[in-house]
Design a protein around this motif. Structure first.
Motif, PDB file in Angstrom:
ATOM      1  N   LEU A 365     -39.543 -27.891 -19.969  1.00 33.86           N
ATOM      2  CA  LEU A 365     -38.359 -28.209 -20.851  1.00 33.86           C
ATOM      3  C   LEU A 365     -37.997 -29.664 -20.211  1.00 33.86           C
ATOM      4  CD1 LEU A 365     -36.576 -27.663 -23.083  1.00 33.86           C
ATOM      5  CD2 LEU A 365     -34.902 -26.415 -22.008  1.00 33.86           C
ATOM      6  N   HIS A 366     -37.679 -30.199 -19.396  1.00 36.07           N
ATOM      7  CA  HIS A 366     -37.414 -31.520 -18.964  1.00 36.07           C
ATOM      8  C   HIS A 366     -38.606 -32.783 -19.553  1.00 36.07           C
ATOM      9  CE1 HIS A 366     -36.897 -34.664 -15.721  1.00 36.07           C
ATOM     10  NE2 HIS A 366     -36.414 -35.081 -16.166  1.00 36.07           N
ATOM     11  N   LEU A 367     -39.745 -32.042 -19.621  1.00 39.34           N
ATOM     12  CA  LEU A 367     -40.911 -32.917 -19.247  1.00 39.34           C
ATOM     13  C   LEU A 367     -40.974 -32.539 -21.303  1.00 39.34           C
ATOM     14  CD1 LEU A 367     -43.687 -32.415 -16.941  1.00 39.34           C
ATOM     15  CD2 LEU A 367     -42.138 -34.515 -16.867  1.00 39.34           C
ATOM     16  N   SER A 368     -40.554 -32.070 -21.666  1.00 37.57           N
ATOM     17  CA  SER A 368     -41.235 -31.672 -22.987  1.00 37.57           C
ATOM     18  C   SER A 368     -39.818 -32.102 -24.513  1.00 37.57           C
ATOM     19  CB  SER A 368     -41.355 -29.742 -23.826  1.00 37.57           C
ATOM     20  OG  SER A 368     -40.213 -29.306 -23.073  1.00 37.57           O
ATOM     21  N   ILE A 369     -38.898 -32.449 -23.702  1.00 36.10           N
ATOM     22  CA  ILE A 369     -37.907 -33.046 -24.104  1.00 36.10           C
ATOM     23  C   ILE A 369     -38.842 -34.605 -24.496  1.00 36.10           C
ATOM     24  CG2 ILE A 369     -35.521 -33.769 -23.914  1.00 36.10           C
ATOM     25  CD1 ILE A 369     -35.189 -31.405 -25.236  1.00 36.10           C
ATOM     26  N   LEU A 370     -39.439 -34.656 -23.051  1.00 36.93           N
ATOM     27  CA  LEU A 370     -40.023 -36.542 -23.133  1.00 36.93           C
ATOM     28  C   LEU A 370     -40.410 -36.871 -24.092  1.00 36.93           C
ATOM     29  CD1 LEU A 370     -39.855 -39.252 -22.087  1.00 36.93           C
ATOM     30  CD2 LEU A 370     -41.025 -38.667 -20.550  1.00 36.93           C
ATOM     31  N   THR A 563     -44.931 -24.121 -30.974  1.00 32.46           N
ATOM     32  CA  THR A 563     -43.201 -25.198 -30.615  1.00 32.46           C
ATOM     33  C   THR A 563     -44.558 -25.617 -29.669  1.00 32.46           C
ATOM     34  OG1 THR A 563     -42.844 -23.763 -28.626  1.00 32.46           O
ATOM     35  CG2 THR A 563     -41.400 -23.898 -31.734  1.00 32.46           C
ATOM     36  N   LEU A 564     -44.299 -26.944 -29.145  1.00 31.19           N
ATOM     37  CA  LEU A 564     -44.379 -28.202 -28.111  1.00 31.19           C
ATOM     38  C   LEU A 564     -44.616 -27.556 -26.855  1.00 31.19           C
ATOM     39  CD1 LEU A 564     -45.351 -30.751 -27.017  1.00 31.19           C
ATOM     40  CD2 LEU A 564     -43.261 -31.342 -26.793  1.00 31.19           C
ATOM     41  N   GLU A 565     -42.592 -26.699 -26.432  1.00 29.07           N
ATOM     42  CA  GLU A 565     -43.434 -25.816 -25.519  1.00 29.07           C
ATOM     43  C   GLU A 565     -44.438 -24.670 -25.148  1.00 29.07           C
ATOM     44  OE1 GLU A 565     -40.410 -26.555 -26.641  1.00 29.07           O
ATOM     45  OE2 GLU A 565     -38.647 -27.728 -25.110  1.00 29.07           O
ATOM     46  N   GLU A 566     -44.058 -24.309 -26.071  1.00 28.12           N
ATOM     47  CA  GLU A 566     -45.525 -22.850 -26.722  1.00 28.12           C
ATOM     48  C   GLU A 566     -47.437 -23.529 -26.425  1.00 28.12           C
ATOM     49  OE1 GLU A 566     -42.433 -20.449 -29.441  1.00 28.12           O
ATOM     50  OE2 GLU A 566     -43.698 -21.217 -30.627  1.00 28.12           O
ATOM     51  N   ALA A 567     -47.459 -24.259 -26.849  1.00 27.19           N
ATOM     52  CA  ALA A 567     -48.495 -25.233 -26.866  1.00 27.19           C
ATOM     53  C   ALA A 567     -48.771 -25.656 -25.119  1.00 27.19           C
ATOM     54  CB  ALA A 567     -48.551 -26.464 -27.753  1.00 27.19           C
ATOM     55  N   LEU A 568     -47.773 -25.742 -24.198  1.00 21.67           N
ATOM     56  CA  LEU A 568     -47.735 -26.257 -22.851  1.00 21.67           C
ATOM     57  C   LEU A 568     -48.253 -25.170 -22.567  1.00 21.67           C
ATOM     58  CD1 LEU A 568     -44.796 -29.400 -23.277  1.00 21.67           C
ATOM     59  CD2 LEU A 568     -47.941 -29.244 -22.746  1.00 21.67           C
ATOM     60  N   GLU A 569     -47.395 -23.882 -22.386  1.00 21.84           N
ATOM     61  CA  GLU A 569     -47.240 -22.558 -21.993  1.00 21.84           C
ATOM     62  C   GLU A 569     -49.352 -22.116 -22.199  1.00 21.84           C
ATOM     63  OE1 GLU A 569     -44.607 -20.458 -22.846  1.00 21.84           O
ATOM     64  OE2 GLU A 569     -42.719 -20.696 -20.810  1.00 21.84           O
TER      65      GLU A 569
END
Length: 605
Positions: A365-370, A563-569
């Protein structure tokens, strides 16, 4: 300007316990707002992403007046990924208000913020919030918090903490559950009696430690921190004690203090107050501002190490530049350097190639917010799979382990336990109440990457999962990751429903008919373990013959939109997430089939 009586407090809690709502109530009952002023909820969550997600990301300062005393309030993030924000500001306050939900009880982040407060010798005030809930168990939660204090080795004085009960959204705090209080007066009075006014150190040598950084387009870099001793004047020449031991000269251009929500310029600030200073271009976190030629550095602020990293790369897809303004490595470098000025939990290193950087932070979350902020500003970036940072300590490989608390319907608990065991998790405790199981685990951070989507599916969306960094422990061995392959577009063009219908029988799609695609773009997840290259742009041949029933409208299941977080996962090591202002796409690192054959994907068992 005259010196004021000052008390600094921080509101700390787990995410969604009501911190920002309590700050709203402070404002409403202290006369900060005009009678005709429009008031919005969670006024301190001023960032767009904070409002959209309903969480606090950045710690912020404000102040209220009660009687003749100025109370500076710091609203802190509740999510573990932003714990570096909490670590810095705890040192600037006289006491903390520990908010705990009356039904949830202490959560992982509650433990973290409380531990930091106790280590610094603060004496917290406990506020059991949301006592209007039907399932509230306030008395039991007080006992749980007391147990947590004892686990964290609180002193006898710290164990003698005041206990209050309240409903922050209604601006009500009570000393006892049965009281008929309708305002925050009991809380204000408890702050005054428990924290005491900051002593008058105005005549002592200046010591101001910078705990937060900000940036203003007109006046440049800003240092925010507390004046522990002495006074500070506009235009004053000062000595800055740097983190590396160096001592340099500087000049204070402007000084601001907080009055309500506003930063107000002043000519002089006094000991105890939280101030904002400009004029020192290279000021940084933990550095001490002292009188000229009288350096008295304070102990530096230690920030815990990052636990997760990913590569931020220049976007080289065929769609580059279609929606973003900033697409070069020079733009990327400048933006990350700017972020480093205010985001101390971040670490940026140049890669061996010239087209990207390794960015490390405290969590996904820290990196995805950036990343989310950057895409909204017009940047296009390609991002690699998140990697857990490991350390060699005492001759052994160490990796981060997280404490996970799960609340899930008992019927689904077996699936959750099975998955976490496979991911090298160790169960700490399990209890059942009202048809729900509460499970506590210690799981390697590697094992939690990509797990959230499995968790949602296994619990039918009814479970909650809360996680927090616990410690570095010995390497746990190999952990299985995603085993499904993906559908890869064979050529560029526009996806056709005719083709997608055929794929949907053996895969889960990520795109709609009409979506623009390019060669190497990931358009779905295969039901098997191998990747499959397909042509989504193929349409039915046009003829004047029509077979009965076969040309009826095509029915497609709805695609998964990440979402961005889901894609990164989701992505594997040989894939990237293409982040642009108007879209989030998945793609292979090697776009052509020939390149992928030369660099095959390794499937881990």
């Amino acid at each position: 300007m005259e010196s004021q009586k000052i008390i600094n407090i921080a509101v700390i809690a787990h995410v969604d316990a009501g911190k920002s709502t309590l700050v709203d109530a402070f404002f409403a009952q202290s006369g900060v707002f005009r009678e005709n002023q429009e008031i919005i909820d969670c006024v301190m969550d001023s960032n767009d992403i904070e409002r959209e997600r309903g969480i606090t990301i950045y710690s912020k300062n404000c102040s209220v007046m009660y009687k003749d005393i100025k109370i500076n309030i710091v609203d802190t993030p509740g999510h573990a990924d932003f714990s570096s924000e909490v670590e810095r500001i705890i040192k600037t306050v006289d006491t903390v208000i520990l908010l705990v939900d009356s039904s949830e009880g202490p959560m992982p982040q509650t433990r973290f913020v409380l531990q930091k407060s106790l280590e610094l010798g603060l004496h917290p005030i406990l506020l059991i919030n949301k006592i209007d809930k039907k399932d509230q168990r306030a008395k039991e939660v007080v006992d749980m918090v007391l147990g947590l204090f004892m686990e964290l080795n609180a002193t006898d004085d710290q164990l003698d903490f005041p206990i209050l009960y309240g409903v922050a959204k209604e601006g009500i705090v009570k000393r006892e559950m049965e009281d008929d209080s309708q305002d925050l007066v009991p809380l204000f009075e408890t702050i005054l009696s428990h924290a005491k006014v900051y002593p008058d150190y105005n005549n002592q040598p200046l010591q101001m430690q910078v705990s937060t950084l900000a940036y203003d387009d007109y006046i440049g870099r800003l240092g925010i921190g507390r004046i522990f001793k002495g006074t500070l004047k506009e235009g004053q020449v000062v000595t800055v004690c740097k983190s590396n031991g160096a001592i340099v000269k500087g000049k204070i251009a402007q000084i601001f203090v907080y009055k309500g929500l506003l930063r107000t310029p002043v000519q002089e600030a006094f000991s105890g107050d939280i101030v904002v200073v400009s004029g020192i271009a290279d000021i940084s976190i933990g550095e001490t501002i002292c009188y000229e030629n009288k350096p008295k550095p304070m102990e530096t602020i230690k920030i815990e190490e990052p636990t997760l990293s990913m590569n931020f790369l220049v976007n080289k897809s065929p769609f580059v530049g279609r929606s973003g303004k900033y697409v070069t490595s020079r733009h990327l470098k400048a933006r990350l350097e700017k972020e480093l000025e205010v985001n101390v939990g971040l670490k940026v290193e140049a890669l061996d190639t010239t087209d990207g950087f390794k960015v490390s932070g405290r969590g996904e979350l820290h990196l995805s917010i950036l990343l989310e902020n950057m895409r909204r500003e017009g940047y296009e970036i390609a991002v690699s799979k998140p990697e857990v940072i490991m350390y060699h300590k005492e001759g052994a490989l160490k990796e981060p382990v997280e404490r996970v608390i799960i609340s899930v319907p008992e019927a689904h608990s077996g699936a959750v336990i099975s998955k976490l065991n496979i991911r090298k998790g160790i169960m700490i405790s399990m209890s059942a109440d009202g048809g729900y199981a509460r499970i506590e685990y210690l799981v390697p951070t590697r094992g939690l990457l990509g797990y959230r989507s499995d968790f949602i599916n296994d619990t039918r969306g009814e479970g909650t999962l809360v996680r927090r960094f616990e410690a570095f422990e010995a390497f746990k061995g190999e952990i299985p990751q995603r085993t499904n392959g993906v559908l890869i577009s064979q050529e560029g063009g526009e996806a056709m429903a005719y083709s997608l219908v055929n794929f949907s029988e053996r895969a889960i799609l990520f795109i709609h008919p009409g979506t623009k695609v390019y060669e190497g773009m990931v358009i779905g997840m295969n039901s098997r373990g191998d990747d499959m290259t397909v042509n989504p742009c193929k349409n039915k041949k046009m003829t004047n013959m029509r077979a009965a029933g076969s040309d009826d409208s095509l029915r497609l299941p709805p695609p998964i939109i990440f979402t961005l977080e889901e894609a990164l996962e989701f992505i594997n090591d040989d894939e990237l997430v293409e982040v642009t202002p108007d879209d989030i796409r998945l793609r292979k690192k090697h776009l052509t089939e020939l390149e992928r054959r030369r660099n095959p994907r390794i499937i881990k068992d």
